[in-house]
Write a protein that holds these residues in place. Structure first.
Motif: not given
Length: 501
Positions: A219-220, A256-258, A271-273, A306-307
């Motif tokens: 991701q980075a 992991l934006s894949a 989902s975090v909240g 940000s997702p």
């Protein structure tokens, strides 16, 4: 029959640079990998409600599909619960196809070009995953992450079982759990005031007024483009690839934006909240199962609005294993020899159904597939209790909860429903058509385990629906071919218990 595809050739060329010692093994694994993916695709063509298939004729030794455009497909009978690769080729208007990607291309349905590319990547990556395996399974692993790294073939029923577009060979070897790497996580510092944070955030992930959000190195490099990322700690990737086990126990779920299998693996703000609230609620509810179920607690979750930059810190399932016991994802059961397999499977099936149906009656439908559901084994291998992780896709019924005097927590609308069909699909589609079917490996074996397991279970409308109706399963291929349709779509599989009750 087969000409190497561009993706197969590309992976072979990259492998020759990165690991020349694996090239021959990779090439040798390609036919079996294509058959494994083709078998999963053939299952979908045989059983999903695809609008391009207008008729299915099932014979004793073959299956014929009549397509809407007048063409015909012929192949072997399609057991919807089989995990062995039995479809080495199918015939489209008399032309044999052993390559699932070429078959999908030649079918020419809407969005088939995109799915064909994913199928090609799935077969090539699966061959790479198999090529990197060491001979023999050896002793039972001693840690949870070692169990997860034994799962080589991915999802037992999804044609995109190993699809990892956007990952080079070097990256698959470096990050794929089946290759047993150690991954160095990175962090991105973000002002705390710009973050949504729930639960506790450890001191080691704080830098003054900034939160340090753990980031997967893929991701980075590909999404955040560096973005101030710095090294943090090493960890072992688990079967979801984007979740990793730290050496001292906690698991880190990263964005992991894949697109892996079907979904892009980012982490939404909702989902975090909801993470800690849902974790606390599920932990309390699990206490009503008389010790048969534990839920891994969410320790903390954070997102930088940000997702693509978010993380969840979660308790390790090993927290619920006593000395001498093993805890492993249900998907890993197929990788090991279990004592008295038929009776063991019936005992495990009874345990899983007891827990799943009890929670469904209370008002919670688990997405209990082989990745989310784990089993605790005794020293002799007996199934003792279950552990559940990752609550993001469960469904809650306020009406059912209220009948038991339980108040539903405030959660996003997508997780809340009183629709009984939706609730039952969520549980039965993941647990029975997913985790239990994948463990059984065939329809007849699953039927025997279910028939034995359901004896003596408390009667309920949910159990009746399981025994008498068709078995729901996500129509995974239809969903990939109809991206304009939001949400899940479903197939109705033949009930393995039909005629036994």
């Amino acid at each position: 029959m087969h000409r190497p595809s561009p993706i197969e050739n590309r992976l072979a060329a990259e492998l020759a640079e990165a690991r020349p010692d694996l090239v021959d093994r990779y090439l040798a694994e390609l036919p079996g990998a294509r058959a494994a993916v083709l078998t999963r695709l053939w299952r979908a063509l045989a059983h999903e409600p695809l609008p391009w298939v207008v008729r299915r004729v099932r014979g004793a030794h073959s299956l014929a599909l009549r397509l809407a455009d007048g063409r015909a497909l012929h192949g072997p009978p399609a057991d919807p619960f089989a995990t062995d690769a039995y479809a080495t080729a199918v015939r489209l208007d008399g032309v044999a196809h052993d390559d699932p990607a070429r078959l999908m291309t030649d079918l020419g349905w809407p969005h088939s070009a995109g799915l064909a590319a994913e199928l090609g990547h799935s077969a090539a990556s699966l061959a790479l995953s198999r090529a990197g395996q060491e001979a023999g399974a050896g002793e039972w692993p001693g840690s949870d992450w070692e169990w997860e790294q034994r799962i080589v073939d991915g999802h037992p029923f999804h044609p995109n079982c190993r699809s990892r577009p956007g990952f080079s060979v070097v990256e698959q070897l470096a990050y794929g759990p089946e290759h047993r790497p150690v991954v160095r996580l990175e962090t991105v510092p973000v002002p705390a005031g710009e973050c949504l944070l729930t639960g506790d955030w450890p001191d080691e992930l704080r830098d003054g007024v900034r939160l340090l959000i753990p980031v997967h190195p893929w991701q980075a490099a590909h999404v955040l483009k560096g973005g101030g990322a710095g090294p943090w700690r090493t960890a072992h990737p688990l079967m979801s690839l984007r979740t990793l086990a730290l050496p001292d126990g906690p698991h880190v779920k990263t964005a992991l934006s894949a697109r892996l299998t079907s979904s892009v693996r980012d982490i939404s703000a909702y989902s975090v909240g909801a993470a800690v609230t849902l974790s606390s609620f599920a932990t309390d509810l699990a206490a009503r199962t008389d010790g048969l179920l534990h839920v891994t607690r969410t320790l903390g979750a954070a997102t930088a609005d940000s997702p693509d930059l978010a993380a969840v810190l979660r308790e390790s399932p090993e927290a619920y294993a006593a000395p001498g016991e093993r805890v492993l994802p249900v998907a890993a059961l197929a990788t090991t020899t279990l004592p008295g397999s038929a009776s063991w499977l019936a005992e495990f099936t009874r345990l899983a159904l007891t827990v799943g149906l009890r929670l469904l009656d209370l008002g919670v439908a688990l997405e209990a597939h082989g990745q989310n559901l784990l089993v605790v084994l005794s020293e002799t291998g007996a199934p003792l209790r279950l552990v559940y992780r990752d609550l993001a896709d469960i469904r809650l019924s306020p009406a059912r909860l209220a009948r038991h005097g339980i108040t539903a927590p405030a959660l996003p609308d997508r997780q809340v429903t009183d629709d009984e069909t939706t609730l039952r699909r969520k549980l039965f589609g993941s647990l029975v058509a997913g985790a239990l079917a994948g463990t059984a490996g065939s329809g007849p074996i699953l039927a025997t385990a279910l028939e034995t397991a359901v004896r003596g279970l408390p009667a309920s409308p949910d159990l009746t629906a399981l025994l008498e109706g068709p078995l729901p399963a996500k129509a995974l291929t239809l969903m990939r071919l109809s991206p304009e349709v939001p949400g899940d779509q479903w197939a109705a599989l033949p009930n393995p218990l039909a005629g036994t009750h």
